[in-house]
Design a protein around this motif. Sequence first.
Motif, PDB file in Angstrom:
ATOM      1  N   ILE A  19       0.839  -1.210   0.000  1.00 57.30           N
ATOM      2  CA  ILE A  19       0.000   0.000   0.000  1.00 57.30           C
ATOM      3  C   ILE A  19       0.872   1.257   0.000  1.00 57.30           C
ATOM      4  N   ILE A  20       2.009   1.182   0.691  1.00 58.47           N
ATOM      5  CA  ILE A  20       2.954   2.311   0.618  1.00 58.47           C
ATOM      6  C   ILE A  20       3.432   2.491  -0.823  1.00 58.47           C
ATOM      7  N   PHE A  21       3.718   1.377  -1.509  1.00 62.31           N
ATOM      8  CA  PHE A  21       4.100   1.471  -2.919  1.00 62.31           C
ATOM      9  C   PHE A  21       3.023   2.204  -3.718  1.00 62.31           C
ATOM     10  N   LEU A  22       1.776   1.820  -3.474  1.00 64.04           N
ATOM     11  CA  LEU A  22       0.660   2.451  -4.188  1.00 64.04           C
ATOM     12  C   LEU A  22       0.696   3.970  -3.994  1.00 64.04           C
ATOM     13  N   VAL A  23       0.906   4.386  -2.758  1.00 68.53           N
ATOM     14  CA  VAL A  23       0.927   5.823  -2.472  1.00 68.53           C
ATOM     15  C   VAL A  23       2.116   6.487  -3.148  1.00 68.53           C
ATOM     16  N   LEU A  24       3.267   5.840  -3.090  1.00 66.86           N
ATOM     17  CA  LEU A  24       4.449   6.424  -3.725  1.00 66.86           C
ATOM     18  C   LEU A  24       4.263   6.519  -5.242  1.00 66.86           C
ATOM     19  N   PHE A  25       3.662   5.484  -5.844  1.00 68.77           N
ATOM     20  CA  PHE A  25       3.386   5.561  -7.285  1.00 68.77           C
ATOM     21  C   PHE A  25       2.477   6.763  -7.571  1.00 68.77           C
ATOM     22  N   TRP A  26       1.494   6.935  -6.729  1.00 70.41           N
ATOM     23  CA  TRP A  26       0.534   8.017  -6.935  1.00 70.41           C
ATOM     24  C   TRP A  26       1.222   9.379  -6.831  1.00 70.41           C
ATOM     25  N   LEU A  27       2.109   9.486  -5.813  1.00 68.16           N
ATOM     26  CA  LEU A  27       2.746  10.784  -5.581  1.00 68.16           C
ATOM     27  C   LEU A  27       3.849  11.094  -6.582  1.00 68.16           C
ATOM     28  N   PHE A  28       4.608  10.067  -6.985  1.00 66.72           N
ATOM     29  CA  PHE A  28       5.860  10.367  -7.672  1.00 66.72           C
ATOM     30  C   PHE A  28       5.988   9.858  -9.109  1.00 66.72           C
ATOM     31  N   SER A  98      11.919  -1.550  -7.169  1.00 68.70           N
ATOM     32  CA  SER A  98      13.037  -1.098  -7.981  1.00 68.70           C
ATOM     33  C   SER A  98      12.655   0.089  -8.865  1.00 68.70           C
ATOM     34  N   VAL A  99      11.441   0.085  -9.406  1.00 71.11           N
ATOM     35  CA  VAL A  99      10.990   1.247 -10.180  1.00 71.11           C
ATOM     36  C   VAL A  99      11.063   2.498  -9.308  1.00 71.11           C
ATOM     37  N   LEU A 100      10.676   2.342  -8.056  1.00 74.62           N
ATOM     38  CA  LEU A 100      10.695   3.494  -7.152  1.00 74.62           C
ATOM     39  C   LEU A 100      12.118   3.881  -6.769  1.00 74.62           C
TER      40      LEU A 100
END
Lengths: 449, 449, 449
Positions: A19-28, A98-100
């Motif tokens: 879920i943190i990944f989801l948020v980071l994808f959304w933000l960045f 890794s994408v992040l």
Amino acid sequence: MHSPGGKVSGYVALMIVQIIFLVLFWLFVRYEKELLPPAIDAEDAGSAKEHVSKYPQFQDIQVMIFIGFGFLMTFLRKYGYSATGFTLFMAALVVQWSVLMKGFLHMEDGKISLSLENIIDADIAAAVPLISMGALLGRTTPIQLLCMSIFEVALFAANEYLALNVFSICDCGGSITVHAFGAYFGLAVALMLRPSSDQNEAGKLEGASYTSDIFAMIGTTFLWVYWPSFNSVLAEGAGGERAILNTFLSLAAATVTTFVVSALVSHENKLDMVHVQNSTLAGGVAVGTVCNLLLGVHGAVLIGIIAGTVSVLGYRYLTPWMTANLRLHDTCGVHNLHGMPALISAIASAIYASMVTVGDYRSELQDIFPAMVGTNGTETKIMGGLARNASSQAGYQLLGIAVTLLIAIGGGILTGVVLKYTSFRNLKKDEHHQDEHYWEVPAVENKEE
Amino acid sequence: MHSPGGKVSGYVALMIVQIIFLVLFWLFVRYEKELLPPAIDAEDAGSAKEHVSKYPQFQDIQVMIFIGFGFLMTFLRKYGYSATGFTLFMAALVVQWSVLMKGFLHMEDGKISLSLENIIDADIAAAVPLISMGALLGRTTPIQLLCMSIFEVALFAANEYLALNVFSICDCGGSITVHAFGAYFGLAVALMLRPSSDQNEAGKLEGASYTSDIFAMIGTTFLWVYWPSFNSVLAEGAGGERAILNTFLSLAAATVTTFVVSALVSHENKLDMVHVQNSTLAGGVAVGTVCNLLLGVHGAVLIGIIAGTVSVLGYRYLTPWMTANLRLHDTCGVHNLHGMPALISAIASAIYASMVTVGDYRSELQDIFPAMVGTNGTETKIMGGLARNASSQAGYQLLGIAVTLLIAIGGGILTGVVLKYTSFRNLKKDEHHQDEHYWEVPAVENKEE
Amino acid sequence: MHSPGGKVSGYVALMIVQIIFLVLFWLFVRYEKELLPPAIDAEDAGSAKEHVSKYPQFQDIQVMIFIGFGFLMTFLRKYGYSATGFTLFMAALVVQWSVLMKGFLHMEDGKISLSLENIIDADIAAAVPLISMGALLGRTTPIQLLCMSIFEVALFAANEYLALNVFSICDCGGSITVHAFGAYFGLAVALMLRPSSDQNEAGKLEGASYTSDIFAMIGTTFLWVYWPSFNSVLAEGAGGERAILNTFLSLAAATVTTFVVSALVSHENKLDMVHVQNSTLAGGVAVGTVCNLLLGVHGAVLIGIIAGTVSVLGYRYLTPWMTANLRLHDTCGVHNLHGMPALISAIASAIYASMVTVGDYRSELQDIFPAMVGTNGTETKIMGGLARNASSQAGYQLLGIAVTLLIAIGGGILTGVVLKYTSFRNLKKDEHHQDEHYWEVPAVENKEE
């Protein structure tokens, strides 16, 4: 369930990570500009096509990661669910991470631009913890594996940045940054997690069955076949085709050598499936760092012969010695498949780098050895003289592998300590190499088959 | 042999079908003009190359159909010959039938022009009865399966024409027209063919063995890896690359979610191979209809998380409920892998369609939502105003899935009635999920293994 | 160990062969000029890209050679290590040997230019001894196999040169030069190596287990899926797309036919896995030589139907007859999968060649039937009249297959004599079809499974 850090809490933690990944994808993370619909009166859509020309190679690498690694590790007789399943689990988590991670190192205006290139990089990054998993196979919980992979990929991204962008080493197929890093990190973790006392011999489940060995050959053959795609995907132009040819021939030579040496050193001169499953691939690792250089065809073949020999001898003599004397079980022998062949590749890269001339590499010098051209390298500069000379480049290649080993081993030891002494649950000796502690296994099995 | 419609007569009928296909190919199908040798003084052969650029994606889809579906269904312990063999048989029949059926809907001068595009379409059509086969696996004769597939593909082609050409819905990856159709058609047939009385629990052969579960993972991993090709093959330009990225990330998120939810809801918190084999793929289905839209990366990840969760919960709670209360055995759980995720995709497509603007989709609007531009859509028209507004398009997306469900379920019930009450031979309960009724099985098996 | 030519000496000899290859690569092989870095002020790097556009097809062929052939031969219950392992060993040796052998026939300035094309050719050459291996599977030592492959590939290269460059036959997918050659060479070797007396029935290990049959389906399905790449890789332009379509449809028709005929002729009308694993592929062989011609789609389907029928009948009636009357065990039935379908392809090529006109083939005539245009063929020449008329070309096609059979059978007999009567160790009857004579096999196997 059993203890803090036990089953349920670990899985819940991983869901929170997702879920943190989801948020980071959304933000960045945003689609790269070329992936947005062109304006109505736009004339060309060239850039999108440029990426997509690498799509077939990307798919080959996908097969290597998900099928290749997964099935190669099915050789254990009672650990096939974990081998294929945890490979899928780990790779799915790591590609996002890794994408992040790698994206944060290359942000523009505070955003990560996503294109096919990013997920090619992510697949390559997924190879790193999968290699380490090979050293630990069957002796960790899935939660330990997944947490390790999150630490490891962050360190890998940092080390890769250091090696490629700061030291400007060449490492086309990633033998230094991917294979050496993954192998020695995994071995360091394995050393930390080793049981305090140990029988000299492997547990009775730490071996293959006839069927599991053939499943493992699915992994071996797909890795063999697609290895040229892995080594060449980041190379440009003519260098890409050289990478394909050199990798193919190095693999072929390593394969012939593996069979011969296996028969010569094995009990009763019988071939050993462990060698065939693994050492045949050592040619792909050993040629990795240098695969796009002007090795000459014979250079590639020679590297393959050396890699096959070293790898089989490693399985035959070094691995049992490490098990007996260091209590270090390297379940898949990643030291012989990834570790030592990567060292060979690093040494080869220093040798070939020391012989680089502008006359040979001409317009590719900028791309392959950018530091030799200079950071503001212009054509005039190349013709005038090298910004970093060939011997210096050779030195940097050796520095690259040395720092990689340092970071990998240091990071592995630290990770191992965390996994062992904090609240993670550790497997007991008699739980090793068995699916049934983490999977529903068909009950009918024991009765009918 | 046994009865009218029994073994021999069924196979003979299929041979006659094959010969009818031969005649129809002879009468109606020609190579597309670009595939004929160019005139001696012709200058360019560009068109042929254009098709062939999709060849690698076509091959990925071939692997999904023949290896992916075939091996995914080998999970039953005594039904592996049928899973792989009947997949091959059905796909080989359906691809020919689909070239003809879909060709008849797009004839020029009374002829069907054949090019690579037609067999890409044919492969996609082959997925439809293979999905339905998953709902019926082990409870039909091969003749019933093959006849079903002939009815089904004809209906599928009609429904697809209605959805895409009449309603002008977007359905890039085919979740509505392929996945929902195949799943609900298959479930309707299964409902018709259910035994009149039933034990609550599954038959003893309706389960996996340790080896058969690992064979099934071959199917899962190839489907996983190549799913971006399936979803993107019909997309154009930048939309194609978005389709690849969105599918990849949705699959990754669904996979992590599947493992977590599987552990949380399963007995003793052990992972369940059924979930890993199937629910990991639900992300590919759920993102299918919308994969080329401007979801944003986080949109794809969110869809994957939802799909993984719904799919695992479906396997854990809904499927056993349907078996117990409706006597509906959905052998592979296609409702959880294809049915519900396709509904999610349809709902997502209505949501995203309702937000479409000319400013966002610019030159791609014509391609993705042609009805919003109008049938004679010109650039001026787009700039002037939309022929169909965003809320209407959202409504048509919902109409598309509703009509698809209606036709699939209606057609499935009809087909089921035909298969059950006409002269086809039906399997008895104790013949279910066993290869040996239709295959020569090695006799040595029982003695030595 | 046991005898001169026994285990150790054979492996040592192969190592020497590998080292000789290394020296020959060093002396004679260079990267093609386009693979060298372009000059700094060079403008285009077009040529390298041209090759690389065939890379995805090359990878498909790699999968066919290493996974396809390897797993197709795993059907024997106790010979899976050898099937997958020796395939890898043989292919790795042959690709190197083939680059050299075929290179020597096309040297420039005393050097062989290496590019992707050479390793595509090498992969195709690797198919030849792998086909022959199918006829001998389980009845030779690995050293015999490898030595055979070295002789065979040299003869194959000579015969191919004769057929394509001297007789100028068309053989796009290699059914004459690859499949017929490999099959009849292997059968001739098998005839020479047959035991002096024999029970009429096959040994108890010359059969499948349930699991080994499913492993074999991995081979079948990958061969099926990628066969269009094998047949089309050497075709140019529009002919390449025709090759893909014709191969695909011929395979589909052969597959449907195989299932039907298998059920009709088998015991109790049950399907036979041997037919499904092999005869389904006969369509790919039978369409090979003519796959890029203007067959019409119905022509491809008809060829597939004939091939499937002949192949199943061959397995059902001819192979047992050959075993009983000639003591010729064709383990994999290569006569039915490769031999007879290749003869069908040769006959088809004569028929279609006899109907060739300039009006139909236009600008492709030069490429497909160069001898009909003349060696100095110019456009004027084509329009003026054919250098070799259509009936002559048909005659040459038949000459091509006749000479191929002669060379293959003659070479196979000679090779068989060498393998049997010189110092090579021969397997005894009771050592047949068992891995354990050449491989370490898990001891636990016998106890627990």
